[in-house]
Design a protein around this motif. Structure first.
Motif, PDB file in Angstrom:
ATOM      1  N   VAL A  60       0.944  -1.225   0.001  1.00  0.00           N
ATOM      2  CA  VAL A  60       0.010  -0.131  -0.086  1.00  0.00           C
ATOM      3  C   VAL A  60       1.010   1.138  -0.040  1.00  0.00           C
ATOM      4  O   VAL A  60       0.551   2.134  -0.649  1.00  0.00           O
ATOM      5  CB  VAL A  60      -0.956  -0.071   1.196  1.00  0.00           C
ATOM      6  CG1 VAL A  60      -1.707   1.204   1.333  1.00  0.00           C
ATOM      7  CG2 VAL A  60      -2.018  -1.120   1.084  1.00  0.00           C
ATOM      8  N   ALA A  61       2.034   1.125   0.617  1.00  0.00           N
ATOM      9  CA  ALA A  61       2.958   2.434   0.592  1.00  0.00           C
ATOM     10  C   ALA A  61       3.367   2.491  -0.853  1.00  0.00           C
ATOM     11  O   ALA A  61       3.578   3.813  -1.140  1.00  0.00           O
ATOM     12  CB  ALA A  61       4.253   2.025   1.553  1.00  0.00           C
ATOM     13  N   SER A 104     -12.736  -8.113  -4.107  1.00  0.00           N
ATOM     14  CA  SER A 104     -13.917  -7.317  -4.178  1.00  0.00           C
ATOM     15  C   SER A 104     -13.920  -5.995  -4.848  1.00  0.00           C
ATOM     16  O   SER A 104     -15.127  -5.280  -5.416  1.00  0.00           O
ATOM     17  CB  SER A 104     -14.203  -6.833  -2.636  1.00  0.00           C
ATOM     18  OG  SER A 104     -13.094  -6.215  -2.086  1.00  0.00           O
ATOM     19  N   GLU A 105     -12.883  -5.492  -5.296  1.00  0.00           N
ATOM     20  CA  GLU A 105     -12.550  -4.309  -6.045  1.00  0.00           C
ATOM     21  C   GLU A 105     -12.111  -4.278  -7.422  1.00  0.00           C
ATOM     22  O   GLU A 105     -12.196  -3.415  -8.222  1.00  0.00           O
ATOM     23  CB  GLU A 105     -11.615  -3.158  -5.214  1.00  0.00           C
ATOM     24  CG  GLU A 105     -12.467  -3.035  -3.786  1.00  0.00           C
ATOM     25  CD  GLU A 105     -13.675  -1.980  -4.040  1.00  0.00           C
ATOM     26  OE1 GLU A 105     -13.830  -1.572  -4.986  1.00  0.00           O
ATOM     27  OE2 GLU A 105     -14.472  -1.919  -3.024  1.00  0.00           O
ATOM     28  N   TRP A 106     -11.296  -5.449  -7.638  1.00  0.00           N
ATOM     29  CA  TRP A 106     -10.613  -5.469  -8.853  1.00  0.00           C
ATOM     30  C   TRP A 106     -10.648  -6.730  -9.614  1.00  0.00           C
ATOM     31  O   TRP A 106     -11.147  -7.930  -8.905  1.00  0.00           O
ATOM     32  CB  TRP A 106      -9.271  -5.341  -8.729  1.00  0.00           C
ATOM     33  CG  TRP A 106      -8.822  -3.967  -8.290  1.00  0.00           C
ATOM     34  CD1 TRP A 106      -8.821  -3.674  -6.667  1.00  0.00           C
ATOM     35  CD2 TRP A 106      -8.644  -2.773  -8.808  1.00  0.00           C
ATOM     36  NE1 TRP A 106      -8.542  -2.504  -6.424  1.00  0.00           N
ATOM     37  CE2 TRP A 106      -8.363  -1.710  -7.733  1.00  0.00           C
ATOM     38  CE3 TRP A 106      -8.352  -2.427 -10.155  1.00  0.00           C
ATOM     39  CZ2 TRP A 106      -7.887  -0.488  -8.084  1.00  0.00           C
ATOM     40  CZ3 TRP A 106      -8.116  -0.977 -10.410  1.00  0.00           C
ATOM     41  CH2 TRP A 106      -7.944   0.027  -9.180  1.00  0.00           C
ATOM     42  N   MET A 132      -4.689  -7.719 -17.825  1.00  0.00           N
ATOM     43  CA  MET A 132      -5.212  -6.406 -17.560  1.00  0.00           C
ATOM     44  C   MET A 132      -5.824  -6.290 -16.206  1.00  0.00           C
ATOM     45  O   MET A 132      -6.516  -7.572 -15.648  1.00  0.00           O
ATOM     46  CB  MET A 132      -6.325  -5.724 -18.580  1.00  0.00           C
ATOM     47  CG  MET A 132      -5.822  -5.370 -19.992  1.00  0.00           C
ATOM     48  SD  MET A 132      -7.134  -4.693 -20.906  1.00  0.00           S
ATOM     49  CE  MET A 132      -7.729  -3.265 -20.263  1.00  0.00           C
ATOM     50  N   VAL A 133      -5.555  -4.971 -15.575  1.00  0.00           N
ATOM     51  CA  VAL A 133      -6.116  -5.093 -14.218  1.00  0.00           C
ATOM     52  C   VAL A 133      -7.141  -4.062 -14.332  1.00  0.00           C
ATOM     53  O   VAL A 133      -6.846  -2.885 -14.505  1.00  0.00           O
ATOM     54  CB  VAL A 133      -4.976  -4.931 -13.138  1.00  0.00           C
ATOM     55  CG1 VAL A 133      -5.682  -4.630 -11.755  1.00  0.00           C
ATOM     56  CG2 VAL A 133      -3.966  -5.859 -12.704  1.00  0.00           C
ATOM     57  N   ALA A 173      -7.312  -3.659  -1.786  1.00  0.00           N
ATOM     58  CA  ALA A 173      -7.663  -4.599  -2.605  1.00  0.00           C
ATOM     59  C   ALA A 173      -6.466  -4.647  -3.884  1.00  0.00           C
ATOM     60  O   ALA A 173      -6.280  -5.727  -4.169  1.00  0.00           O
ATOM     61  CB  ALA A 173      -9.018  -4.516  -3.245  1.00  0.00           C
ATOM     62  N   LEU A 174      -6.111  -3.574  -4.019  1.00  0.00           N
ATOM     63  CA  LEU A 174      -5.137  -3.583  -5.320  1.00  0.00           C
ATOM     64  C   LEU A 174      -3.833  -4.324  -4.655  1.00  0.00           C
ATOM     65  O   LEU A 174      -3.113  -4.676  -5.776  1.00  0.00           O
ATOM     66  CB  LEU A 174      -4.899  -2.044  -5.810  1.00  0.00           C
ATOM     67  CG  LEU A 174      -4.047  -1.890  -7.001  1.00  0.00           C
ATOM     68  CD1 LEU A 174      -4.458  -2.642  -7.962  1.00  0.00           C
ATOM     69  CD2 LEU A 174      -3.829  -0.513  -7.312  1.00  0.00           C
TER      70      LEU A 174
END
Length: 347
Positions: free
Chosen positions: A127-128, A216-218, A233-234, A253-254
């Motif tokens: 995340v950083a 849940s997001e990607w 592809m994301v 989520a990423l």
């Protein structure tokens, strides 16, 4: 004879680039006697006093990389784009056109240790990295029309430094790939009143034929029109236009996506899987305030490997003189990646 896309040659349309891809699945049966590559080695030290990206090491420019503890960003010592420079004279000859090209290039080190990568970083550490990408996109996007964040992983992709890092090239002009995408995304939106890639995400989630991984997001897919054997592809499940639109839930989520994708790639051929990856979103700079609902933020992974850790796909002959061609179907490639465990192999 009934057409079978897994056995018979056919063309597939890429709406992002308005071009076609030739798919020849029957060619996968041919024996390979061409060039093979040496599998990349995994052994790198945690700290190398000669590696300019390691904390405390002096770079070729004479500048010292500070003793950083998380991400670290610096201006590229040998940039392809400069902020200042003489401008070329205008030409009225349609065959000899030159334009001004200005920009800046930066390097982002993901972590102070050399022997780490997304597969063994914590969610907080990943995340950083994402936060740094967003910070850079926001800062550079105020001034530049295009901010290209990208990473080349592995020597096969031209990366000469094993330290975990990526680059940013920000430019006053819109490069060819996003320029072509911008045209076709806008045409689709004007015709259907819906972002192309959001429409595509919804249909891929319904068909479930090319999905490699989702949370849940990607969702990660081998796109229907993919050129490279294991290209992915994301895509976001919620419509966003730029990296700067990513919220906290999407960041977490990423981070899962970044970790899982590289693990599945590495597990496929039991190697440090080489690729170029990067992010595309709506243009910025003087276009920052322009309404651009046709754009959907997305990531692209382009790996060269074809049959094993030592055999790669070559873009030659027909591909460079006529059009892109692939042997392995995207559905088969997606299945091969999807079936890989989410825990990385060990030597």
């Amino acid at each position: 004879m009934t057409f079978n896309p897994n056995e018979h040659q056919h063309l597939r349309y890429n709406p992002l680039k308005d071009e076609w891809v030739l798919v020849s699945p029957h060619r996968s049966l041919r024996p390979w006697s061409g060039q093979t590559e040496t599998p990349p080695t995994e052994e790198v030290p945690r700290f190398d006093p000669t590696n300019p990206l390691c904390p405390g090491v002096t770079r070729a420019s004479g500048k010292v990389t500070p003793k950083y503890e998380s991400t670290y960003v610096f201006e590229n010592d040998f940039p392809a784009l400069l902020q200042e420079g003489p401008e070329p004279a205008e030409s009225d000859d349609p065959l000899f056109q030159t334009k001004t090209a200005k920009g800046t290039c930066r390097v982002i080190c993901y972590h102070p240790y050399t022997d780490v990568y997304f597969y063994n970083l914590s969610t907080k550490e990943i995340v950083a990295v994402i936060d740094e990408w967003i910070k850079q996109a926001k800062e550079l996007g105020r001034e530049y029309t295009w901010v290209q964040i990208f990473e080349n992983r592995g020597t096969m992709m031209g990366c000469s430094n094993p330290h975990p890092h990526c680059q940013i090239w920000a430019s006053t002009f819109l490069p060819n790939e996003p320029r072509i995408k911008d045209i076709n995304l806008r045409k689709f939106y004007d015709k259907y009143q819906k972002p192309m890639l959001q429409d595509y995400v919804e249909k891929e989630l319904q068909k479930r034929e090319r999905i490699v991984y989702e949370n849940s997001e990607w969702v990660v897919v081998v796109p229907y029109w993919a050129v490279w054997p294991f290209e992915t592809m994301v895509l976001p499940k919620r419509q966003i236009q730029r990296f700067t639109d990513v919220d906290d839930r999407q960041k977490e989520a990423l981070a899962q996506v970044l970790q899982t994708v590289v693990v599945k790639y590495d597990n496929l051929f039991k190697c440090k899987f080489p690729y170029s990856m990067g992010w595309h979103g709506a243009p910025t700079g003087d276009k920052l305030e322009e309404c651009q609902p046709h754009w959907t933020f997305h990531g692209i992974y382009i790996p060269p490997l074809l049959r094993s850790a030592t055999v790669k796909k070559f873009m030659v002959g027909y591909e460079v003189l006529a059009q892109a061609q692939r042997d392995l179907t995207v559905e088969k490639a997606a299945a091969m990646l999807r079936e890989q465990p989410e825990k990385r192999f060990s030597l």
